[in-house]
Motif scaffolding. Structure first.
Motif, PDB file in Angstrom:
ATOM      1  N   ALA A 141       0.846  -1.202   0.000  1.00  0.00           N
ATOM      2  CA  ALA A 141       0.000   0.000   0.000  1.00  0.00           C
ATOM      3  C   ALA A 141       0.878   1.248   0.000  1.00  0.00           C
ATOM      4  O   ALA A 141       0.642   2.185  -0.759  1.00  0.00           O
ATOM      5  CB  ALA A 141      -0.920  -0.003   1.212  1.00  0.00           C
ATOM      6  N   GLN A 142       1.913   1.227   0.840  1.00  0.00           N
ATOM      7  CA  GLN A 142       2.799   2.395   0.906  1.00  0.00           C
ATOM      8  C   GLN A 142       3.499   2.637  -0.437  1.00  0.00           C
ATOM      9  O   GLN A 142       3.643   3.769  -0.886  1.00  0.00           O
ATOM     10  CB  GLN A 142       3.837   2.194   2.006  1.00  0.00           C
ATOM     11  CG  GLN A 142       3.830   3.348   2.989  1.00  0.00           C
ATOM     12  CD  GLN A 142       3.482   2.890   4.382  1.00  0.00           C
ATOM     13  OE1 GLN A 142       4.160   2.043   4.940  1.00  0.00           O
ATOM     14  NE2 GLN A 142       2.418   3.420   4.944  1.00  0.00           N
ATOM     15  N   LYS A 146       3.355   6.022  -2.903  1.00  0.00           N
ATOM     16  CA  LYS A 146       4.580   6.696  -3.356  1.00  0.00           C
ATOM     17  C   LYS A 146       4.637   6.712  -4.888  1.00  0.00           C
ATOM     18  O   LYS A 146       4.997   7.724  -5.500  1.00  0.00           O
ATOM     19  CB  LYS A 146       5.807   5.952  -2.796  1.00  0.00           C
ATOM     20  CG  LYS A 146       5.859   5.996  -1.265  1.00  0.00           C
ATOM     21  CD  LYS A 146       7.166   6.563  -0.750  1.00  0.00           C
ATOM     22  CE  LYS A 146       7.043   6.983   0.697  1.00  0.00           C
ATOM     23  NZ  LYS A 146       7.281   5.870   1.643  1.00  0.00           N
ATOM     24  N   LEU A 147       4.273   5.577  -5.498  1.00  0.00           N
ATOM     25  CA  LEU A 147       4.309   5.478  -6.963  1.00  0.00           C
ATOM     26  C   LEU A 147       3.336   6.476  -7.588  1.00  0.00           C
ATOM     27  O   LEU A 147       3.662   7.151  -8.569  1.00  0.00           O
ATOM     28  CB  LEU A 147       3.955   4.046  -7.384  1.00  0.00           C
ATOM     29  CG  LEU A 147       4.023   3.750  -8.880  1.00  0.00           C
ATOM     30  CD1 LEU A 147       5.465   3.826  -9.369  1.00  0.00           C
ATOM     31  CD2 LEU A 147       3.461   2.362  -9.194  1.00  0.00           C
ATOM     32  N   GLY A 152       2.755  11.659 -10.602  1.00  0.00           N
ATOM     33  CA  GLY A 152       2.050  12.939 -10.694  1.00  0.00           C
ATOM     34  C   GLY A 152       0.555  12.865 -10.444  1.00  0.00           C
ATOM     35  O   GLY A 152      -0.186  13.748 -10.847  1.00  0.00           O
ATOM     36  N   VAL A 153       0.082  11.797  -9.776  1.00  0.00           N
ATOM     37  CA  VAL A 153      -1.347  11.725  -9.458  1.00  0.00           C
ATOM     38  C   VAL A 153      -1.549  12.273  -8.050  1.00  0.00           C
ATOM     39  O   VAL A 153      -0.887  11.847  -7.112  1.00  0.00           O
ATOM     40  CB  VAL A 153      -1.871  10.264  -9.517  1.00  0.00           C
ATOM     41  CG1 VAL A 153      -3.378  10.247  -9.403  1.00  0.00           C
ATOM     42  CG2 VAL A 153      -1.436   9.583 -10.798  1.00  0.00           C
ATOM     43  N   ILE A 155      -3.143  12.189  -4.880  1.00  0.00           N
ATOM     44  CA  ILE A 155      -4.037  11.520  -3.926  1.00  0.00           C
ATOM     45  C   ILE A 155      -3.522  11.784  -2.510  1.00  0.00           C
ATOM     46  O   ILE A 155      -2.353  12.069  -2.314  1.00  0.00           O
ATOM     47  CB  ILE A 155      -4.186   9.989  -4.164  1.00  0.00           C
ATOM     48  CG1 ILE A 155      -2.837   9.283  -4.159  1.00  0.00           C
ATOM     49  CG2 ILE A 155      -4.936   9.680  -5.417  1.00  0.00           C
ATOM     50  CD1 ILE A 155      -2.978   7.770  -4.146  1.00  0.00           C
ATOM     51  N   ILE A 156      -4.432  11.686  -1.543  1.00  0.00           N
ATOM     52  CA  ILE A 156      -4.065  11.957  -0.158  1.00  0.00           C
ATOM     53  C   ILE A 156      -3.388  10.714   0.409  1.00  0.00           C
ATOM     54  O   ILE A 156      -3.959   9.631   0.368  1.00  0.00           O
ATOM     55  CB  ILE A 156      -5.316  12.289   0.685  1.00  0.00           C
ATOM     56  CG1 ILE A 156      -6.183  13.330  -0.014  1.00  0.00           C
ATOM     57  CG2 ILE A 156      -4.935  12.679   2.108  1.00  0.00           C
ATOM     58  CD1 ILE A 156      -5.804  14.748   0.142  1.00  0.00           C
ATOM     59  N   TYR A 157      -2.196  10.887   0.944  1.00  0.00           N
ATOM     60  CA  TYR A 157      -1.432   9.762   1.475  1.00  0.00           C
ATOM     61  C   TYR A 157      -2.206   9.079   2.604  1.00  0.00           C
ATOM     62  O   TYR A 157      -2.704   9.740   3.524  1.00  0.00           O
ATOM     63  CB  TYR A 157      -0.071  10.285   1.988  1.00  0.00           C
ATOM     64  CG  TYR A 157       0.894   9.182   2.346  1.00  0.00           C
ATOM     65  CD1 TYR A 157       1.478   8.414   1.358  1.00  0.00           C
ATOM     66  CD2 TYR A 157       1.198   8.915   3.673  1.00  0.00           C
ATOM     67  CE1 TYR A 157       2.347   7.400   1.673  1.00  0.00           C
ATOM     68  CE2 TYR A 157       2.078   7.902   4.002  1.00  0.00           C
ATOM     69  CZ  TYR A 157       2.656   7.147   2.999  1.00  0.00           C
ATOM     70  OH  TYR A 157       3.512   6.131   3.321  1.00  0.00           O
ATOM     71  N   ASN A 158      -2.312   7.750   2.512  1.00  0.00           N
ATOM     72  CA  ASN A 158      -2.988   6.941   3.531  1.00  0.00           C
ATOM     73  C   ASN A 158      -4.479   7.236   3.702  1.00  0.00           C
ATOM     74  O   ASN A 158      -5.048   6.980   4.754  1.00  0.00           O
ATOM     75  CB  ASN A 158      -2.289   7.064   4.883  1.00  0.00           C
ATOM     76  CG  ASN A 158      -1.347   5.899   5.084  1.00  0.00           C
ATOM     77  OD1 ASN A 158      -1.420   4.898   4.375  1.00  0.00           O
ATOM     78  ND2 ASN A 158      -0.462   6.011   6.041  1.00  0.00           N
ATOM     79  N   HIS A 159      -5.087   7.795   2.657  1.00  0.00           N
ATOM     80  CA  HIS A 159      -6.534   7.985   2.709  1.00  0.00           C
ATOM     81  C   HIS A 159      -7.169   7.020   1.699  1.00  0.00           C
ATOM     82  O   HIS A 159      -6.718   6.946   0.565  1.00  0.00           O
ATOM     83  CB  HIS A 159      -6.892   9.423   2.343  1.00  0.00           C
ATOM     84  CG  HIS A 159      -8.305   9.578   1.864  1.00  0.00           C
ATOM     85  ND1 HIS A 159      -9.372   9.491   2.718  1.00  0.00           N
ATOM     86  CD2 HIS A 159      -8.825   9.778   0.632  1.00  0.00           C
ATOM     87  CE1 HIS A 159     -10.487   9.648   2.015  1.00  0.00           C
ATOM     88  NE2 HIS A 159     -10.185   9.814   0.747  1.00  0.00           N
ATOM     89  N   ALA A 160      -8.179   6.280   2.156  1.00  0.00           N
ATOM     90  CA  ALA A 160      -8.857   5.386   1.211  1.00  0.00           C
ATOM     91  C   ALA A 160     -10.231   5.984   0.890  1.00  0.00           C
ATOM     92  O   ALA A 160     -10.287   7.122   0.468  1.00  0.00           O
ATOM     93  CB  ALA A 160      -8.964   3.998   1.785  1.00  0.00           C
TER      94      ALA A 160
END
Ligand code: UDP
Ligand code: MG
Length: 312
Positions: A141-142, A146-147, A152-153, A155-160
């Protein structure tokens, strides 16, 4: 006071659902009592084509309480479509989406509403730690977050998919007609004032994950290829790089022409052919993936179909 709708996608969740219903009903009651939301607020369970007793449980609850709403989709359309069915087919002031296994702490909804009262249109639930997930899930998931950032997408880190959205945001969401739906990346594109609440992710209450590795990889690739053209650009860069290497190679052959016999060099020729065929196939494959995406978008098939609705 505003009307809240909690949308819960359910796919074969018979083991966990009775407990989830009890907890969410209790929470809703408390929030109404504290006058955070009005008493027409509801919890909407969307059955995403389950093959177990999920719908029977939802149906029974709907008949015993007006605060529970049930939507049954005509087949399994996937998590993202189930969430959308619950939101787009309803009329509330605030929408909160949460998974049926309650791995995301429902108590955070209170905090989300307080932020919404202060003018936030979107409140993202963000996981503080993933200690309850397996090592493998945590690492993959991490890597995924990062990828996505690297490509360049936004998204909020660690938000599903645990978030609050206002009526206004959901109305704007309707303007995104894409079939390859990846809400995590679409919602930040909408903009407006947003905030985050943080919580620890707990293990599933019961049952097993409905996202095995294969589904997770497909979901991740969908997220990347729907929001980033970097892979296609990489193919172009690779093309330039390899052409440059090829040119150097031709130059070398030219310079060495008189030193060696004409027949030697078989090994290098074969090596080059194999390597470059591989590169070409990969490049064609990536281009093909994007064409497949266009194919799906062009058809404009519905994202979900509703079979039954109760208490709407
Ligand atoms: N889900 C769904 N349709 C699917 C797969 C999953 O509605 O095809 C729901 C599932 O019931 C759950 C949520 O999506 O409420 C997240 O699934 P799960 O908890 O199994 O995923 P994980 O947390 O393991 O990533
Ligand atoms: Mg889960």
């Amino acid at each position: 006071m505003k009307r809240l709708l909690i949308v819960v996608p359910c796919y074969n969740e018979e083991e966990v659902l009775p407990d989830t219903i009890k907890k969410l009903k209790n929470l809703l009651k408390r929030m109404i009592k504290q006058q955070l939301i009005n008493d027409s607020s509801q919890i909407c369970f969307v059955d995403d084509g389950s093959i177990d007793n999920t719908w029977t449980i939802i149906e029974k609850e709907c008949h015993s309480s007006k605060q529970i709403e049930g939507i049954k989709l005509s087949r399994n359309f996937g998590h993202q479509s189930a969430i959308l069915a619950g939101m787009l087919d309803n009329n509330a002031d605030w929408y909160v989406t949460i998974d049926a296994d309650l791995q995301d702490n429902p108590e955070c909804i209170i905090e989300m509403i307080k932020k919404a009262q202060n003018g936030c249109e979107i409140v993202y639930g963000v996981r503080k730690e993933r200690t309850s997930d397996s090592w493998f899930k945590r690492v993959t998931a991490q890597m995924f977050y990062k990828l996505m950032a690297l490509l360049g997408v936004n998204i909020i880190y660690n938000h599903a998919d645990f978030r609050l959205m206002s009526k206004r945001v959901v109305n704007e969401l309707k303007k995104f007609p894409e079939r390859n739906l990846f809400l995590r990346a679409v919602v930040p594109l909408i903009g407006f004032k947003s905030d985050k609440v943080f919580y620890d992710r707990t293990p599933r209450l019961a049952g097993t994950t409905k996202y095995p590795l294969k589904k997770m990889l497909a979901f991740a690739w969908n997220g990347i290829s729907s929001f980033s053209i970097v892979p296609l650009r990489m193919v172009t860069c690779l093309g330039f790089l390899i052409s440059f290497i090829g040119a150097l190679f031709v130059l070398k052959i030219f310079l060495n022409y008189n030193e060696h016999g004409a027949v030697s060099g078989w090994a290098s020729t074969v090596t080059l052919i194999t390597v470059f065929s591989g590169v070409q196939l990969i490049s064609l494959g990536i281009i093909g993936e994007y064409i497949a995406k266009i194919f799906v978008e062009v058809k404009q098939r519905p994202l979900y179909l509703i079979e039954k609705e109760i208490n709407k």
